[in-house]
Design a protein around this motif. Structure first.
Motif, short mmCIF file in Angstrom:
data_model
loop_
_atom_site.label_atom_id
_atom_site.label_comp_id
_atom_site.label_asym_id
_atom_site.label_seq_id
_atom_site.Cartn_x
_atom_site.Cartn_y
_atom_site.Cartn_z
N LYS A 37 -3.03 15.07 -74.65
CA LYS A 37 -2.86 13.83 -75.39
C LYS A 37 -1.72 12.98 -74.83
N GLU A 38 -1.13 13.45 -73.74
CA GLU A 38 -0.03 12.69 -73.13
C GLU A 38 0.01 12.95 -71.63
N ASP A 39 0.62 12.04 -70.89
CA ASP A 39 0.79 12.22 -69.45
C ASP A 39 1.62 13.47 -69.21
N CYS A 40 1.27 14.24 -68.19
CA CYS A 40 1.98 15.50 -67.98
C CYS A 40 1.72 16.05 -66.58
N VAL A 41 2.46 17.11 -66.25
CA VAL A 41 2.22 17.94 -65.07
C VAL A 41 1.69 19.28 -65.58
N VAL A 42 0.51 19.63 -65.18
CA VAL A 42 -0.18 20.79 -65.76
C VAL A 42 0.41 22.12 -65.28
N ALA A 43 0.50 23.07 -66.19
CA ALA A 43 0.84 24.45 -65.84
C ALA A 43 0.17 25.37 -66.85
#
Length: 278
Positions: A37-43
Motif C-alpha cells: 500500500k506504499e512505495d517500498c524496497v521489497v524484502a
C-alpha cells in the motif's frame, strides 16, 4: 533460507489449538493478491514463498528482494485452498511488512550516504531474537551490509572488555585465541586508543559515539602516525538519517546503524481474495 522447523514454530505460535477463524470459510480453491500500500524496497519474498509452499499454496511473483515497487503493486499472486491461504496470511504479511520496512529504511540511509562517499552502511546485532538472519538479509536487500550475523563472525572488543582487562591485553588475547579467518574489531572512544589498536595490527577500529568533528580529528591523528591505511575505520553510535550525511563526509569506511532494524517502520502489505462465487 527458512527451515521447515522454523515455519512450524511460527505456525504453532499463530494457529494455536482451536482455530475456528480460518475454518469458518468453506474449503475451496481461491485466488488472492498480496500487494503493498506504499512505495517500498521489497524484502522477505523467499520467506513468504516458503511459508506458502508449506501450506500447499501456489505463489507467483515477478519481484525479488531489493526491487523498488510502488503503492498498489503486486508482490504475489496466489492460488490455493481457502483455509490454507487464511492460515498463511498473517505469517506471510508479518514477514513481508517487517522485512520490507527494514529494506526500505536501509535504502534511505544508503542513498543518503552515496551522495557523499562510498562508505558502507552496516547493521548491528540490535535485532529481534529468533529472526535475526531474516532481518540481516533485509538489510542486504536494502543495499546495506549485514555486519556480524553472530558473535563468532568476528572478534569485537568493546568498552566492557577494555574495562575488564585493558585494551592491549584484550587485543593480545584476541590475536592468540582467534582463528585466522576472524577479524578483530576494536571499539574506541579516544584517538589514543585508536592509535594503539592500529599499531597492534587490528583489522577494524570502530569509533564509538564520536561526533563528526571528533571522527575527523582522530582520522588525522591516525594519518599522522602513518597507520590510517592499515585498518578499516567504522563509526557507530547516535547515527540517524538527520546526521548520517555528516559522518559520510568524514572519510570513514563503514557507518553502523542499529536503527536500520529497531526503528524501521513496517510497510503496509495486504492480502485480498479475488472475486469468487459464494
Amino acid at each position: 533460507m527458512i527451515l521447515n522447523c522454523e515455519i512450524e514454530r511460527f505456525i504453532s505460535e499463530d494457529l494455536g489449538a482451536n482455530d475456528i477463524s480460518c475454518t469458518l470459510v468453506p474449503e475451496k480453491e481461491v485466488s488472492a493478491r498480496i500487494f503493498t500500500k506504499e512505495d517500498c524496497v521489497v524484502a522477505g519474498t523467499e520467506v513468504a514463498q516458503k511459508i506458502m509452499e508449506y501450506f500447499g499454496i501456489q505463489a507467483n511473483t515477478r519481484v525479488v528482494d531489493g526491487d523498488e515497487i510502488k503503492a498498489g503493486d503486486a508482490i504475489f499472486e496466489v492460488t490455493g485452498n481457502s483455509v490454507a491461504v487464511l492460515r498463511a496470511e498473517r505469517l506471510v504479511l508479518n514477514f513481508l511488512g517487517h522485512l520490507t520496512g527494514i529494506a526500505t529504511q536501509t535504502h534511505k540511509y544508503v542513498e543518503t550516504v552515496r551522495q557523499y562517499s562510498d562508505a558502507k552502511v552496516a547493521g548491528t546485532r540490535k535485532t529481534t531474537p529468533g529472526i535475526r538472519k531474516f532481518e540481516k538479509l533485509a538489510i542486504i536487500a536494502g543495499g546495506g551490509d549485514p555486519h556480524r550475523f553472530d558473535l563468532s563472525d568476528a572478534i569485537m572488543i568493546k568498552d566492557n572488555h577494555r574495562n575488564a582487562m585493558g585494551l592491549e591485553n584484550a587485543i593480545e588475547a584476541a590475536r592468540r585465541m582467534g582463528g585466522f579467518t576472524q577479524k578483530i574489531d576494536v571499539e574506541v572512544e579516544t584517538a589514543e586508543d585508536a592509535i594503539t589498536a592500529a599499531q597492534m595490527g587490528v583489522d577494524i577500529i570502530m569509533f564509538d559515539n564520536m561526533s563528526p568533528g571528533q571522527v575527523i580529528r582522530t582520522l588525522e591523528e591516525l594519518k599522522h602516525e602513518g597507520v590510517r591505511d592499515d585498518v578499516i575505520i567504522e563509526v557507530s553510535g547516535g547515527i540517524n538519517l538527520s546526521n548520517i550525511s555528516e559522518y559520510a563526509k568524514t572519510g570513514v569506511d563503514v557507518i553502523s546503524v542499529g536503527s536500520l532494524v529497531h526503528k524501521a517502520e513496517w510497510t503496509d502489505v495486504s492480502l485480498e481474495f479475488m472475486d469468487t462465487d459464494h
